[in-house]
Design a protein around this motif. Sequence first.
Motif, PDB file in Angstrom:
ATOM      1  N   LEU A  67     100.497  36.860 -34.038  1.00 45.05           N
ATOM      2  CA  LEU A  67     101.842  38.587 -35.010  1.00 45.05           C
ATOM      3  C   LEU A  67     101.725  39.597 -33.905  1.00 45.05           C
ATOM      4  CD1 LEU A  67     100.579  37.160 -38.408  1.00 45.05           C
ATOM      5  CD2 LEU A  67     102.571  37.767 -37.319  1.00 45.05           C
ATOM      6  N   GLU A  68      99.716  40.013 -33.803  1.00 39.15           N
ATOM      7  CA  GLU A  68     100.123  41.456 -33.305  1.00 39.15           C
ATOM      8  C   GLU A  68     100.336  41.621 -32.070  1.00 39.15           C
ATOM      9  OE1 GLU A  68      98.417  43.899 -34.489  1.00 39.15           O
ATOM     10  OE2 GLU A  68      98.251  42.448 -36.886  1.00 39.15           O
ATOM     11  N   ALA A  69     100.265  40.658 -31.233  1.00 37.33           N
ATOM     12  CA  ALA A  69     101.353  40.506 -29.779  1.00 37.33           C
ATOM     13  C   ALA A  69     103.331  40.672 -29.686  1.00 37.33           C
ATOM     14  CB  ALA A  69     101.112  39.205 -29.003  1.00 37.33           C
ATOM     15  N   LEU A  70     103.215  39.877 -31.181  1.00 35.82           N
ATOM     16  CA  LEU A  70     104.607  40.190 -31.444  1.00 35.82           C
ATOM     17  C   LEU A  70     105.642  41.585 -31.956  1.00 35.82           C
ATOM     18  CD1 LEU A  70     105.445  36.637 -33.187  1.00 35.82           C
ATOM     19  CD2 LEU A  70     106.433  37.832 -31.202  1.00 35.82           C
ATOM     20  N   LYS A  71     103.742  42.773 -32.648  1.00 32.11           N
ATOM     21  CA  LYS A  71     104.392  44.177 -32.989  1.00 32.11           C
ATOM     22  C   LYS A  71     104.219  44.674 -31.924  1.00 32.11           C
ATOM     23  CE  LYS A  71     101.713  42.412 -37.485  1.00 32.11           C
ATOM     24  NZ  LYS A  71     101.045  42.834 -39.117  1.00 32.11           N
ATOM     25  N   ARG A  72     103.889  43.997 -30.736  1.00 28.23           N
ATOM     26  CA  ARG A  72     102.564  45.302 -29.625  1.00 28.23           C
ATOM     27  C   ARG A  72     104.435  44.734 -28.651  1.00 28.23           C
ATOM     28  NH1 ARG A  72      97.283  46.817 -27.611  1.00 28.23           N
ATOM     29  NH2 ARG A  72      96.468  46.316 -29.188  1.00 28.23           N
ATOM     30  N   GLY A  73     105.152  43.980 -29.394  1.00 24.64           N
ATOM     31  CA  GLY A  73     106.315  43.959 -28.316  1.00 24.64           C
ATOM     32  C   GLY A  73     106.784  42.707 -27.388  1.00 24.64           C
ATOM     33  N   ALA A  74     106.219  41.776 -27.539  1.00 25.19           N
ATOM     34  CA  ALA A  74     106.688  40.284 -27.034  1.00 25.19           C
ATOM     35  C   ALA A  74     107.900  39.605 -27.379  1.00 25.19           C
ATOM     36  CB  ALA A  74     105.100  39.348 -27.506  1.00 25.19           C
ATOM     37  N   ALA A  75     108.303  39.548 -26.572  1.00 29.01           N
ATOM     38  CA  ALA A  75     109.517  38.879 -26.794  1.00 29.01           C
ATOM     39  C   ALA A  75     109.459  37.361 -27.771  1.00 29.01           C
ATOM     40  CB  ALA A  75     110.510  38.330 -26.340  1.00 29.01           C
ATOM     41  N   HIS A  76     108.848  37.007 -27.645  1.00 33.35           N
ATOM     42  CA  HIS A  76     108.540  35.554 -28.659  1.00 33.35           C
ATOM     43  C   HIS A  76     107.301  35.140 -28.122  1.00 33.35           C
ATOM     44  CE1 HIS A  76     109.503  31.254 -29.047  1.00 33.35           C
ATOM     45  NE2 HIS A  76     110.250  31.507 -30.590  1.00 33.35           N
ATOM     46  N   THR A  77     106.539  34.708 -29.045  1.00 34.22           N
ATOM     47  CA  THR A  77     105.319  33.449 -28.579  1.00 34.22           C
ATOM     48  C   THR A  77     105.786  31.802 -29.542  1.00 34.22           C
ATOM     49  OG1 THR A  77     104.800  33.905 -31.697  1.00 34.22           O
ATOM     50  CG2 THR A  77     103.713  35.676 -30.167  1.00 34.22           C
ATOM     51  N   THR A  78     104.412  31.037 -28.649  1.00 38.29           N
ATOM     52  CA  THR A  78     103.963  30.159 -29.383  1.00 38.29           C
ATOM     53  C   THR A  78     103.375  29.198 -29.753  1.00 38.29           C
ATOM     54  OG1 THR A  78     106.598  29.040 -28.148  1.00 38.29           O
ATOM     55  CG2 THR A  78     105.073  27.705 -28.226  1.00 38.29           C
ATOM     56  N   ASN A  79     103.145  28.518 -30.314  1.00 39.58           N
ATOM     57  CA  ASN A  79     101.807  28.923 -30.722  1.00 39.58           C
ATOM     58  C   ASN A  79     101.424  26.709 -31.095  1.00 39.58           C
ATOM     59  OD1 ASN A  79      99.199  29.179 -32.389  1.00 39.58           O
ATOM     60  ND2 ASN A  79      99.332  27.309 -33.521  1.00 39.58           N
ATOM     61  N   VAL A  80     100.381  25.826 -30.306  1.00 43.40           N
ATOM     62  CA  VAL A  80     100.250  24.662 -29.838  1.00 43.40           C
ATOM     63  C   VAL A  80      98.972  24.524 -30.758  1.00 43.40           C
ATOM     64  CG1 VAL A  80      99.764  22.482 -28.992  1.00 43.40           C
ATOM     65  CG2 VAL A  80     101.430  24.876 -27.790  1.00 43.40           C
ATOM     66  N   GLU A  81      99.048  22.947 -31.680  1.00 43.13           N
ATOM     67  CA  GLU A  81      98.021  23.106 -33.213  1.00 43.13           C
ATOM     68  C   GLU A  81      98.305  22.044 -33.323  1.00 43.13           C
ATOM     69  OE1 GLU A  81      94.941  23.808 -34.331  1.00 43.13           O
ATOM     70  OE2 GLU A  81      95.793  25.437 -34.152  1.00 43.13           O
TER      71      GLU A  81
END
Length: 218
Positions: A67-81
């Motif tokens: 979430l914080e990475a997205l707020k800092r401008g990351a285009a997309h994140t993927t979480n593997v859980e």
Amino acid sequence: MDECCAPGPPSGYDREFDDRFARRLARGYRRDGLTASAQLILDFAASVGLEGASVLEIGGGIGDIQLEALKRGAAHTTNVELSSAYEPEAARLLDEAGLRNRATRMLGVDVAGEPEAIEPADIVVLHRVVCCYPDYRRLLGAAAGRGRRALVFSHPGNSLWTRIGSRAINAVYTLTGNPYRSFAHDPAAMESVLVGHGLAPRYRERSGPWHVVGAVRT
């Protein structure tokens, strides 16, 4: 042991990392933001360059770093859980931030065993995860193979007291029939895995028991 537990079969994750645990993490994040060690992870990612980047987090739980990475401008994140218990809280946090369309969550994928199931990303994150996995070579090797530009991970160190604490916790797990185990892997050996996969460690910071190592693609 809130921040580092070793996995058994995937079904065991829901027992160890349950709904109550996930709710507690989400409350803490809403109240205080990232933990100090998570902030170090994010700081390294920002130094590599988050604007327009893709971020893959292995074992990211409720997705606070993402979430914080997205707020800092990351285009997309993927979480593997591997624990499904995180999903309701993760979805709520994404909705609250209005970022659900920029995040993908994958459940039940063991990265060490099937890395090809996950698309590569610019930056790969493993926070409080390597100490949970018995075969750090396979895990870090697979994770390194997914990172185009950088990888950052945290570990609890390998001091005598850390090893004693790990054994004591594992003894309790054994007595209570819990299949989870904690691991205090050798830090130099873990870094050597990254070097062997074309990554050069450039960042080393510490917050409490957590050591954070960031490496960039050479």
